[in-house]
Write a protein that holds these residues in place. Structure first.
Motif, PDB file in Angstrom:
ATOM      1  N   PRO A 247     -44.811   2.458  92.302  1.00  0.00           N
ATOM      2  CA  PRO A 247     -45.932   3.469  92.979  1.00  0.00           C
ATOM      3  C   PRO A 247     -45.247   4.391  93.765  1.00  0.00           C
ATOM      4  CG  PRO A 247     -46.324   1.225  93.218  1.00  0.00           C
ATOM      5  CD  PRO A 247     -44.471   0.943  92.588  1.00  0.00           C
ATOM      6  N   ASN A 248     -43.824   4.717  94.443  1.00  0.00           N
ATOM      7  CA  ASN A 248     -43.514   5.552  94.309  1.00  0.00           C
ATOM      8  C   ASN A 248     -42.782   6.978  93.191  1.00  0.00           C
ATOM      9  OD1 ASN A 248     -43.046   4.880  97.021  1.00  0.00           O
ATOM     10  ND2 ASN A 248     -42.052   3.315  95.807  1.00  0.00           N
ATOM     11  N   LEU A 249     -43.594   6.651  91.924  1.00  0.00           N
ATOM     12  CA  LEU A 249     -43.296   7.758  90.937  1.00  0.00           C
ATOM     13  C   LEU A 249     -44.528   8.297  90.294  1.00  0.00           C
ATOM     14  CD1 LEU A 249     -40.752   5.696  88.667  1.00  0.00           C
ATOM     15  CD2 LEU A 249     -40.424   6.850  90.056  1.00  0.00           C
ATOM     16  N   HIS A 250     -44.126  10.142  90.471  1.00  0.00           N
ATOM     17  CA  HIS A 250     -44.925  10.569  89.751  1.00  0.00           C
ATOM     18  C   HIS A 250     -45.833  10.109  88.532  1.00  0.00           C
ATOM     19  CE1 HIS A 250     -43.382  12.799  93.168  1.00  0.00           C
ATOM     20  NE2 HIS A 250     -42.285  13.452  92.094  1.00  0.00           N
ATOM     21  N   VAL A 251     -46.976  10.995  87.958  1.00  0.00           N
ATOM     22  CA  VAL A 251     -48.194  10.860  87.357  1.00  0.00           C
ATOM     23  C   VAL A 251     -47.285  11.686  86.013  1.00  0.00           C
ATOM     24  CG1 VAL A 251     -50.553  10.083  85.611  1.00  0.00           C
ATOM     25  CG2 VAL A 251     -49.761   9.212  87.875  1.00  0.00           C
ATOM     26  N   LEU A 252     -46.992  10.575  84.495  1.00  0.00           N
ATOM     27  CA  LEU A 252     -46.110  11.650  83.564  1.00  0.00           C
ATOM     28  C   LEU A 252     -47.458  12.055  83.032  1.00  0.00           C
ATOM     29  CD1 LEU A 252     -44.121   9.635  82.210  1.00  0.00           C
ATOM     30  CD2 LEU A 252     -43.299  11.543  83.357  1.00  0.00           C
ATOM     31  N   PRO A 253     -47.412  13.206  82.374  1.00  0.00           N
ATOM     32  CA  PRO A 253     -48.127  13.939  81.459  1.00  0.00           C
ATOM     33  C   PRO A 253     -48.491  13.248  80.253  1.00  0.00           C
ATOM     34  CG  PRO A 253     -46.485  15.448  81.572  1.00  0.00           C
ATOM     35  CD  PRO A 253     -45.766  14.428  82.673  1.00  0.00           C
TER      36      PRO A 253
END
Length: 495
Positions: free
Chosen positions: A286-292
């Motif tokens: 939940p603390n990671l960014h969403v990937l393109p």
């Protein structure tokens, strides 16, 4: 302790000495040390012959930052009048160096990473596959200790970005910072001690929502985790005489071994946390960014131009591509033992071809990329193109006329133009409707049977007029079959 106990009992140094069996002076010395608050086991330092030269030794050690050798110091103090042995000098130099290290010791503070912030990666030398060197891309998510190891053929920038893309997608998100060493693909220069980032790696990191940071040389806080991952991966994956691992026959086997290693390492509890890494990763996600959705453009590989023959050149080897990409730019990247070709289509980026790597002089051409050459031949048979009225009238008869002209020209038939005119006249005599079809059919049969002599077309028309349908077996004139009468009937005369 027995001496002090005996003295406390008798309160007399002589009596205590008699009880423990030592000299009374010894008893008096230990009692004096205890009464002054000093350690009774500590021995007083005696004067040494090197003492007058200790200031010079400390000066030499300080100027050299603790790097000077003891034999060099011994030569210096000997020139100043020291007459002792080199062993005495070595002891004095060792004490001076220890004091220097104590005074200049670096103070460390344990690094407690926050979830979702830091990911470290580094390269390591991998095993040889078919005599070729490989590289191991080793990544370490700092908070969860989740590890990813990917094999590669080289450490070039497209390979690095492709490994970063694969690693982030395997983890399931992107952290805030990517921490790595200072290779040329990340740091292109240093100005006033500050690393200058490679613009392409900065662009790729921005694409994934990360910031690239590089560690300081000889800095265990910022480099220890990735270095430890590389060390463990190499110990478990690179065959040596110690671990007796078998050699890898192909790059696919190495990829499978790396995947199994990551699965095993991440599934067992970590020594520091007591929790498997996969469980910690679930908490960190939940603390990671969403990937393109799409990878960075550099992860696709090097750019190449598709030639008019639908091929690209990669390391002096020609590889084919599907039709429709001529004159356009595509991206090529080595994936294991294959070359992946990616192009931009209407719905985005897509892989359009994949070839096994080859060597110069051995092009990779796939037949499915050339549906207009089903036999694999690049030579095209020229099609008839009428240029005058006579040629137009003849070819208007139909496909049979085109087949007849093609075969006649290839066979070397003489007086072709006169025979073409005769066919047109026959069609007009028989009628423009049904006559055209009959003459065109007869021309097709003549082309198939190889009948191009004078009168052959009329003979075929006459034969077709007595047949209800097309002949089932057309015999072509060749060495095995001939239309000339034989001499067999003459043999019966003498019978």
């Amino acid at each position: 302790m027995e001496i002090l106990e005996a003295y406390d009992l008798t309160r007399c140094a002589h009596s205590a000495a008699v009880l423990v069996g030592c000299d009374e002076k010894t008893v008096a010395r230990y009692v004096a040390l205890r009464d002054s608050g000093r350690d009774v086991g500590e021995r007083e330092r005696r004067a040494r012959a090197i003492d007058p030269f200790l200031a010079k030794i400390e000066e030499l050690v300080d100027k050299s930052n603790g790097k000077i050798r003891a034999d060099v110091v011994h030569e210096r103090v000997q020139a100043m009048g020291f007459a002792g042995t080199e062993r005495t000098t070595r002891r004095a130099v060792a004490e001076a160096k220890q004091a220097y290290r104590d005074g200049h010791r670096r103070r460390y503070r344990p690094w407690i990473p926050d979830p979702g912030y830091w990911l470290q990666f580094d390269w390591g030398e991998g095993p040889r596959v078919a005599g070729r060197r490989t590289q191991l891309f080793c990544a370490w998510l700092s908070w969860s200790r989740y590890r990813v190891v990917l094999p590669a053929w080289d450490q070039q920038l497209p390979t690095l970005i492709a490994c970063v893309d694969t690693m982030l997608r395997r983890i399931g998100g992107a952290p805030t910072y990517l921490l790595t060493d200072n290779p040329r693909t990340v740091t292109i220069d240093r100005i006033a001690g500050l690393p200058v980032r490679h613009p392409d790696i900065v662009s790729a990191a921005r694409h994934y929502g990360c910031a690239v940071r590089t560690c300081e040389p000889f800095d265990p806080e910022s480099k220890g985790g990735a270095e430890h991952t590389v060390k463990i991966a190499k110990a478990d994956l690179v065959p040596t005489e110690a671990n007796l691992l078998p050699d890898f026959a192909s790059f696919a086997e190495l990829e499978a071994a790396c995947a199994r290693w990551c699965e095993q390492v991440n599934a067992r509890p970590h020594r520091a946390t007591g929790v498997p890494r996969v469980d910690r990763l679930v908490e960190e996600l939940p603390n990671l960014h969403v990937l393109p959705d799409n990878p960075h453009i550099l992860a696709l590989g090097d750019e190449r131009l598709v030639n008019s023959d639908q091929t690209i050149s990669w390391h002096n080897v020609r590889y084919s591509t599907p039709d429709g990409h001529q004159g356009k730019r595509v991206w090529c990247r080595v994936s294991g033992e294959e070359l992946a070709v990616v192009a931009r289509i209407g719905t985005g980026l897509s892989e359009i071809a994949r070839h096994r790597l080859s060597t110069p002089g051995n092009p990779r051409i796939l037949d499915e990329h050339y549906p207009h050459h089903p036999d694999g031949s690049v030579l095209r048979t020229p099609k008839p193109k009428p240029r005058n009225e006579a040629e137009i009238d003849f070819l208007m008869l139909g496909d049979g006329a085109m087949q007849w002209l093609t075969e006649a020209a290839a066979t070397g038939v003489v007086r072709i133009r006169r025979k073409m005119g005769q066919a047109v006249e026959l069609a007009r005599v028989l009628g423009l409707g049904l006559g055209l079809e009959r003459v065109d059919h007869a021309l097709a049969v003549a082309a198939t049977a190889g009948r191009f002599d004078d009168g052959d077309l009329v003979s075929i028309l006459d034969h077709l007029g007595h047949e209800d349908s097309a002949p089932s077996n057309v015999v072509a004139i060749d060495e095995a079959h001939s239309a000339q009468p034989g001499t067999g009937p003459w043999r019966r005369l003498g019978a």
